[in-house]
Design a protein around this motif. Sequence first.
Motif, PDB file in Angstrom:
ATOM      1  N   SER A   1      -7.818   5.958  11.461  1.00 24.44           N
ATOM      2  CA  SER A   1      -8.988   5.247  11.988  1.00 24.44           C
ATOM      3  C   SER A   1      -8.576   4.170  12.979  1.00 24.44           C
ATOM      4  O   SER A   1      -9.176   4.009  14.048  1.00 24.44           O
ATOM      5  CB  SER A   1      -9.776   4.614  10.836  1.00 24.44           C
ATOM      6  N   ILE A   2      -7.503   3.414  12.604  1.00 20.23           N
ATOM      7  CA  ILE A   2      -7.027   2.350  13.494  1.00 20.23           C
ATOM      8  C   ILE A   2      -6.514   2.928  14.810  1.00 20.23           C
ATOM      9  O   ILE A   2      -6.781   2.399  15.886  1.00 20.23           O
ATOM     10  CB  ILE A   2      -5.919   1.536  12.788  1.00 20.23           C
ATOM     11  N   MET A   3      -5.788   4.048  14.730  1.00 20.75           N
ATOM     12  CA  MET A   3      -5.253   4.674  15.947  1.00 20.75           C
ATOM     13  C   MET A   3      -6.373   5.185  16.856  1.00 20.75           C
ATOM     14  O   MET A   3      -6.302   5.051  18.080  1.00 20.75           O
ATOM     15  CB  MET A   3      -4.322   5.829  15.568  1.00 20.75           C
ATOM     16  N   VAL A   4      -7.416   5.737  16.245  1.00 18.49           N
ATOM     17  CA  VAL A   4      -8.557   6.221  17.033  1.00 18.49           C
ATOM     18  C   VAL A   4      -9.220   5.066  17.775  1.00 18.49           C
ATOM     19  O   VAL A   4      -9.547   5.170  18.961  1.00 18.49           O
ATOM     20  CB  VAL A   4      -9.582   6.934  16.126  1.00 18.49           C
ATOM     21  N   VAL A   5      -9.401   3.948  17.069  1.00 20.20           N
ATOM     22  CA  VAL A   5     -10.027   2.775  17.688  1.00 20.20           C
ATOM     23  C   VAL A   5      -9.157   2.231  18.813  1.00 20.20           C
ATOM     24  O   VAL A   5      -9.648   1.890  19.898  1.00 20.20           O
ATOM     25  CB  VAL A   5     -10.275   1.674  16.633  1.00 20.20           C
ATOM     26  N   LEU A   6      -7.848   2.153  18.586  1.00 14.82           N
ATOM     27  CA  LEU A   6      -6.935   1.638  19.601  1.00 14.82           C
ATOM     28  C   LEU A   6      -6.898   2.532  20.837  1.00 14.82           C
ATOM     29  O   LEU A   6      -6.954   2.043  21.972  1.00 14.82           O
ATOM     30  CB  LEU A   6      -5.520   1.505  19.013  1.00 14.82           C
ATOM     31  N   VAL A   7      -6.803   3.832  20.627  1.00 15.84           N
ATOM     32  CA  VAL A   7      -6.783   4.775  21.763  1.00 15.84           C
ATOM     33  C   VAL A   7      -8.088   4.697  22.543  1.00 15.84           C
ATOM     34  O   VAL A   7      -8.095   4.692  23.779  1.00 15.84           O
ATOM     35  CB  VAL A   7      -6.524   6.213  21.264  1.00 15.84           C
TER      36      VAL A   7
ATOM     37  N   MET B   1       0.850  -1.198   0.000  1.00 18.75           N
ATOM     38  CA  MET B   1       0.000   0.000   0.000  1.00 18.75           C
ATOM     39  C   MET B   1       0.885   1.247   0.000  1.00 18.75           C
ATOM     40  O   MET B   1       1.914   1.303   0.681  1.00 18.75           O
ATOM     41  CB  MET B   1      -0.911   0.019   1.221  1.00 18.75           C
ATOM     42  N   ASN B   2       0.468   2.206  -0.747  1.00 12.94           N
ATOM     43  CA  ASN B   2       1.202   3.471  -0.816  1.00 12.94           C
ATOM     44  C   ASN B   2       1.003   4.257   0.474  1.00 12.94           C
ATOM     45  O   ASN B   2      -0.101   4.734   0.771  1.00 12.94           O
ATOM     46  CB  ASN B   2       0.716   4.280  -2.015  1.00 12.94           C
ATOM     47  N   THR B   3       2.089   4.370   1.256  1.00 20.53           N
ATOM     48  CA  THR B   3       1.979   5.051   2.562  1.00 20.53           C
ATOM     49  C   THR B   3       1.777   6.552   2.426  1.00 20.53           C
ATOM     50  O   THR B   3       1.535   7.237   3.421  1.00 20.53           O
ATOM     51  CB  THR B   3       3.235   4.783   3.404  1.00 20.53           C
ATOM     52  N   GLN B   4       1.921   7.061   1.227  1.00 19.03           N
ATOM     53  CA  GLN B   4       1.727   8.491   1.012  1.00 19.03           C
ATOM     54  C   GLN B   4       0.308   8.816   0.529  1.00 19.03           C
ATOM     55  O   GLN B   4      -0.036   9.980   0.352  1.00 19.03           O
ATOM     56  CB  GLN B   4       2.741   9.011  -0.021  1.00 19.03           C
ATOM     57  N   SER B   5      -0.489   7.770   0.332  1.00 18.64           N
ATOM     58  CA  SER B   5      -1.824   7.993  -0.215  1.00 18.64           C
ATOM     59  C   SER B   5      -2.812   8.437   0.865  1.00 18.64           C
ATOM     60  O   SER B   5      -2.607   8.205   2.056  1.00 18.64           O
ATOM     61  CB  SER B   5      -2.343   6.707  -0.871  1.00 18.64           C
ATOM     62  N   ASN B   6      -3.882   9.045   0.403  1.00 18.10           N
ATOM     63  CA  ASN B   6      -4.941   9.477   1.321  1.00 18.10           C
ATOM     64  C   ASN B   6      -5.624   8.289   1.979  1.00 18.10           C
ATOM     65  O   ASN B   6      -6.034   8.345   3.147  1.00 18.10           O
ATOM     66  CB  ASN B   6      -5.975  10.322   0.574  1.00 18.10           C
TER      67      ASN B   6
ATOM     68  N   THR C   1      -3.491   7.096   4.897  1.00 14.12           N
ATOM     69  CA  THR C   1      -3.598   8.051   6.004  1.00 14.12           C
ATOM     70  C   THR C   1      -4.917   7.877   6.744  1.00 14.12           C
ATOM     71  O   THR C   1      -4.968   7.883   7.989  1.00 14.12           O
ATOM     72  CB  THR C   1      -3.484   9.493   5.480  1.00 14.12           C
ATOM     73  N   PHE C   2      -5.996   7.719   5.975  1.00  7.98           N
ATOM     74  CA  PHE C   2      -7.319   7.555   6.582  1.00  7.98           C
ATOM     75  C   PHE C   2      -7.393   6.274   7.399  1.00  7.98           C
ATOM     76  O   PHE C   2      -7.885   6.260   8.541  1.00  7.98           O
ATOM     77  CB  PHE C   2      -8.386   7.551   5.488  1.00  7.98           C
ATOM     78  N   LEU C   3      -6.896   5.164   6.838  1.00  3.83           N
ATOM     79  CA  LEU C   3      -6.940   3.885   7.550  1.00  3.83           C
ATOM     80  C   LEU C   3      -6.078   3.927   8.815  1.00  3.83           C
ATOM     81  O   LEU C   3      -6.468   3.431   9.871  1.00  3.83           O
ATOM     82  CB  LEU C   3      -6.462   2.763   6.629  1.00  3.83           C
ATOM     83  N   TYR C   4      -4.900   4.512   8.685  1.00  4.55           N
ATOM     84  CA  TYR C   4      -3.985   4.597   9.841  1.00  4.55           C
ATOM     85  C   TYR C   4      -4.640   5.406  10.967  1.00  4.55           C
ATOM     86  O   TYR C   4      -4.623   4.996  12.139  1.00  4.55           O
ATOM     87  CB  TYR C   4      -2.679   5.252   9.417  1.00  4.55           C
TER      88      TYR C   4
END
Length: 235
Positions: free
Chosen positions: A14-20, A1-6, A9-12
């Motif tokens: 979202s995952i961080m919000v769920v984890l926090v 996956m392109n780490t520079q893509s939108n 960024t959105f998935l990352y």
Amino acid sequence: MNTQSNTYTFLYASIMVVLVAAVLSFAALQLKPRQTRNIEIEKKQDILKAVNIASTPENAEELYNQFIVQSFTVNANGDITSEDKNATFAVDLKIENKKKLEERKLPVFIFKKEGIGEKMIIPIRGRGMWGPIWGFVSMEPDGKTIYGATFGNKGETPGLGAEISKPEFQKPFSGKQIFDETGKFTSLALVKGGGAVGHPHEFDAVSGGTVTSKGLEAMLRENLSSYEMYLKSSK
């Protein structure tokens, strides 16, 4: 996956919000029993303080169990409606005070100690200038004379309204009376300067804390009047 893509960024994010959120929820669940316990201990300290019994978080429960010999709820007619100690302790005045008077559960805590005698302790709750104010008032067996009182606040101005939480403000309540000589409920009127010397129904208002003083006056009147029939029957 392109780490520079939108999308990345959105998935990352979202995952961080769920984890926090999961971590915070877990922490809250783990801390809740301790927080509840601390609130219970503080309440027991306040009840004891209303009868001039000093306590610490470490010995408050022991002293409470030793000196609070009975607790129950009454209704507006003065009749005992429950003698369940746990249920009485758990009564939330924030909820009860929103009900019609005839529907309220009114807690009473009975204190007894050799050398002091028996006192009735009544919880009260109201509103100050910036938030809730609360307290406990202990009554002599005659049902009309205050033995002691303690008040707390959340957010009142330091040096002004917050003075209601200090012992020097609370101590002069001892000996005041909430019924007149004919048996009529009067509560207490907080006045600047303390009113007439020796007046049994007047008390010095907080200097510079007019709104808090009026809130305290209303809290005493509205809460203690609910117990009028019970206090009269206790004489």
